[in-house]
Design an enzyme around this catalytic site. Structure first.
Site, PDB file in Angstrom:
ATOM      1  N   SER A 144     -32.428 -12.399 -25.180  1.00  0.00           N
ATOM      2  CA  SER A 144     -32.017 -12.720 -26.556  1.00  0.00           C
ATOM      3  C   SER A 144     -32.897 -11.931 -27.510  1.00  0.00           C
ATOM      4  O   SER A 144     -33.981 -11.460 -27.138  1.00  0.00           O
ATOM      5  CB  SER A 144     -32.189 -14.229 -26.804  1.00  0.00           C
ATOM      6  OG  SER A 144     -32.122 -14.538 -28.177  1.00  0.00           O
ATOM      7  N   TYR A 157     -36.962 -22.148 -26.069  1.00  0.00           N
ATOM      8  CA  TYR A 157     -35.998 -21.052 -25.935  1.00  0.00           C
ATOM      9  C   TYR A 157     -36.689 -19.697 -26.050  1.00  0.00           C
ATOM     10  O   TYR A 157     -36.470 -18.790 -25.236  1.00  0.00           O
ATOM     11  CB  TYR A 157     -34.923 -21.191 -27.009  1.00  0.00           C
ATOM     12  CG  TYR A 157     -33.814 -20.172 -26.921  1.00  0.00           C
ATOM     13  CD1 TYR A 157     -32.784 -20.318 -26.004  1.00  0.00           C
ATOM     14  CD2 TYR A 157     -33.795 -19.066 -27.766  1.00  0.00           C
ATOM     15  CE1 TYR A 157     -31.755 -19.383 -25.924  1.00  0.00           C
ATOM     16  CE2 TYR A 157     -32.772 -18.131 -27.702  1.00  0.00           C
ATOM     17  CZ  TYR A 157     -31.758 -18.296 -26.775  1.00  0.00           C
ATOM     18  OH  TYR A 157     -30.751 -17.361 -26.706  1.00  0.00           O
ATOM     19  N   LYS A 161     -36.960 -16.728 -23.107  1.00  0.00           N
ATOM     20  CA  LYS A 161     -36.339 -15.424 -23.328  1.00  0.00           C
ATOM     21  C   LYS A 161     -37.380 -14.302 -23.361  1.00  0.00           C
ATOM     22  O   LYS A 161     -37.107 -13.185 -22.896  1.00  0.00           O
ATOM     23  CB  LYS A 161     -35.512 -15.447 -24.618  1.00  0.00           C
ATOM     24  CG  LYS A 161     -34.282 -16.355 -24.528  1.00  0.00           C
ATOM     25  CD  LYS A 161     -33.391 -15.993 -23.344  1.00  0.00           C
ATOM     26  CE  LYS A 161     -32.107 -16.798 -23.326  1.00  0.00           C
ATOM     27  NZ  LYS A 161     -31.213 -16.428 -22.206  1.00  0.00           N
TER      28      LYS A 161
END
Length: 276
Positions: A144, A157, A161
């Protein structure tokens, strides 16, 4: 620069929706044979139905990418059916509710570590040895833009990532040294028009209307279409790029982190080396 050619074999995980389905469609349009995997059997069947119009061979394999044995079974099934594979797309992505890092529960951390990181590790362990053995193939790992920058409020998150980016960078260096016919690319898209991004946007709006510590943590930016992400990923792989970064303005998010790192490192004293 190389191009994927009709008849090559691609494996795409989380192909039941979003980026995974878009990758499968883009590869099928180029005549590649496909193995599509997802834990969501309904989504998998829907993707399988969409791919029939391309006239290429597609095998659907229900798979839990967080389970190493399930991913190993996916690799074995691919080899038993097609005899080989040329591309593995370790594609999966999930997010938790937005909150400060000190409020994230152990279960929430474990969920994203399993879904966003261990799924990629499992894919590498199951598929890369075959590619190394024949010295041919490509690995696409989905990360991401949050793997190249930071966003307050979604530390779990961001951490997973970033880890996928670092894992892919390391894998690429290892492959360059021991199996130069195999390569790796990390996909780092901005906000993509998927069910997950829709949920994030809904929560962003809700938080922005309140007064919690999570207020305004996710920036409001236009979402890009999964088709454009898939095409950018394939173009990056064909150019043998390490990074594929389809986003509206990627430098706007990446540059502050890089500039701060370079500025602060340049201001720090160097260690004094002792003379022998």
């Amino acid at each position: 620069m190389t191009s994927f050619v009709p008849g090559e074999i691609a494996v795409v995980t989380a192909a039941g929706s979003g980026i995974g389905r878009a990758l499968a469609r883009a590869l099928a349009s180029r005549g590649l044979k496909l193995v599509i995997a997802d834990i969501d059997s309904n989504g998998l069947e829907a993707t399988l139905g969409e791919l029939k119009s391309f006239g290429t061979e597609v095998l659907a394999v229900p798979t839990d990418v967080t389970d190493a044995e399930s991913v190993e079974r996916l690799a074995r099934t691919t080899l038993e059916h097609f005899g080989t594979f040329d591309l593995i797309c370790n594609n999966v992505g999930a997010a938790n509710d937005q909150r400060p890092s000190w409020e994230i529960s152990p279960d929430a951390w474990q969920r994203l570590l399993s879904l966003n990181l261990w799924s990629v590790i499992n894919g590498i362990r199951a598929f890369v040895p075959h590619m190394v053995e024949k010295n041919h193939g490509h690995v696409l790992n989905t990360a991401s833009m949050s793997g190249l920058s930071i966003v307050p409020g979604i530390a779990d998150y961001v951490v997973t990532k970033h880890a996928v980016v670092a894992l892919t960078e390391t894998l690429r260096a290892e492959l360059d040294a021991s199996a130069p016919g195999v390569s790796a690319t990390v996909l780092c898209p901005g906000i993509v028009r998927t069910p997950m991004s829709a949920a994030i946007e809904s929560e962003r709006v809700e938080n922005a209307a309140g007064s919690s510590a999570r207020k305004g943590s996710i920036p409001a930016v236009p979402a890009i279409d999964p088709h454009d992400v898939a095409e950018a990923a394939i173009a990056a792989m064909e150019a043998n790029f390490l990074y594929a970064v389809p986003a509206i303005d990627p430098l706007m998010r990446i540059r502050p982190t890089v500039d701060r790192l370079l500025e602060e490192v340049s201001k720090q004293p160097r260690p004094i080396l002792a003379h022998p």
